[in-house]
Design an enzyme around this catalytic site. Structure first.
Site, short mmCIF file in Angstrom:
data_model
loop_
_atom_site.label_atom_id
_atom_site.label_comp_id
_atom_site.label_asym_id
_atom_site.label_seq_id
_atom_site.Cartn_x
_atom_site.Cartn_y
_atom_site.Cartn_z
N ILE A 1 -6.36 28.40 22.31
CA ILE A 1 -7.62 29.03 22.73
C ILE A 1 -7.35 29.77 24.03
CG2 ILE A 1 -10.00 28.60 23.44
CD1 ILE A 1 -9.78 25.99 21.73
N HIS B 1 -8.88 34.97 10.19
CA HIS B 1 -9.33 33.59 9.96
C HIS B 1 -9.61 33.40 8.47
CE1 HIS B 1 -11.00 29.71 10.90
NE2 HIS B 1 -12.05 30.00 10.15
#
Ligand code: GRF
Length: 219
Positions: free
Chosen positions: A94, A111
Site C-alpha cells: 500500500i 485488480h
C-alpha cells in the site's frame, strides 16, 4: 513517436507484467517498459522480465527502515530510469498518500474484480460465495486507498454454475492480459487522463464499452 517510459511494479508471478512487455514490443505501442521492480526477491516475474530483455530489480522492504525509506528507494530507482508512468501488476504494497499524490494520474493498477466490489484478496472465491453472475477485472488510477481510485475500464465475463475459484481466476486472468495493455496504451498516448478526479476519455464511449467482453473472448 516518443514512447512513454513505464515502470512495472510486481510482487510475484508477473503474468500481467509479461503481457505489458509483450504489448510494448510492438512497433507502434506508445509505451516501453523501462524497468520492472519487485518488492520480493523471489518474485518469479523478475526472471521472466530479464528473460524478455527488460531490466528488473528488487527493492526489499526488509532492507529499508520503514515505508518512507522503501518509497524513497523506489522513487530514486524510477527517476534514474526516467519512468513517466507506473503500472502496478500484482504489487502487494500500500502506498503512502505522499507517494500516491506524487504519481497522481500517472499510476494505474489492475485488480481481479469488478470494482468497487471485492477489493482486497480472494476475489474469485468471494464472488462465487456471493453467487454473483458477472465477474471480471478493473484497471484504475491509484489513489492512496487499497484497490481504489477512478476506474478507467473493466472487462467482464459470466460466472458459470460449474466454476471453481481457480477456474474463474484463470478465465479472468485472460481478460486481464487483454485489458491491461490496452488501457496502458490509452494512458501513454493521452487518450485517457485524470482531470479533476475523473477519468477523461478522448474517444467515443462506445469504444470503451466494447471492452465488456462477450463469453467467447473469455474462452
Ligand atoms: C492479478 O490477478 C492482478 O489482477 C492482481 O494480482 C494478480 C497478479 O498476477 N492484482 P500476475 O502476477 O500478474 O500474474
Amino acid at each position: 513517436m516518443r514512447r512513454q517510459r513505464v515502470g512495472v511494479l510486481i510482487s510475484g508471478r508477473g503474468s500481467n507484467m509479461e503481457a505489458l512487455i509483450r504489448a510494448a514490443a510492438e512497433k507502434n505501442y506508445p509505451a516501453e517498459v523501462a524497468t520492472v521492480i519487485s518488492d520480493r526477491p523471489d518474485a518469479a516475474g523478475l526472471t521472466t522480465a530479464q528473460a524478455q530483455g527488460v531490466e528488473a530489480m528488487c527493492i526489499d522492504p526488509k532492507a529499508c527502515a520503514g515505508r518512507e525509506a522503501f518509497e524513497a528507494s523506489l522513487q530514486e530507482q524510477l527517476q534514474s530510469k526516467g519512468v513517466e508512468l507506473i503500472a502496478c501488476a500484482g504489487f502487494m504494497r500500500i502506498f503512502s498518500d505522499g507517494f500516491a499524490m506524487r504519481w497522481h494520474g500517472r499510476m494505474v493498477n489492475i485488480h481481479p474484480s469488478l470494482l468497487p466490489s471485492y477489493r482486497g484478496l480472494d476475489t474469485h472465491a468471494r464472488a462465487l460465495a456471493d453467487g454473483v453472475k458477472l465477474h471480471g477485472c478493473t484497471v484504475h488510477f491509484v489513489s492512496g486507498a487499497v484497490d481504489a481510485g477512478p476506474i478507467i475500464a473493466q472487462s467482464a465475463l459470466p460466472v458459470l454454475p460449474e466454476d471453481t475459484a481457480d477456474e474463474l481466476a484463470r478465465r479472468v486472468l485472460r481478460l486481464e492480459h487483454e485489458l491491461y495493455p490496452m488501457v496502458l496504451s490509452w494512458l501513454a498516448s493521452g487518450a485517457v487522463s485524470l482531470k479533476d478526479g475523473r477519468v477523461a476519455y478522448r474517444f467515443a464511449v462506445k469504444d470503451q464499452t466494447r471492452l465488456l467482453s462477450p463469453m467467447s473472448s473469455a474462452e
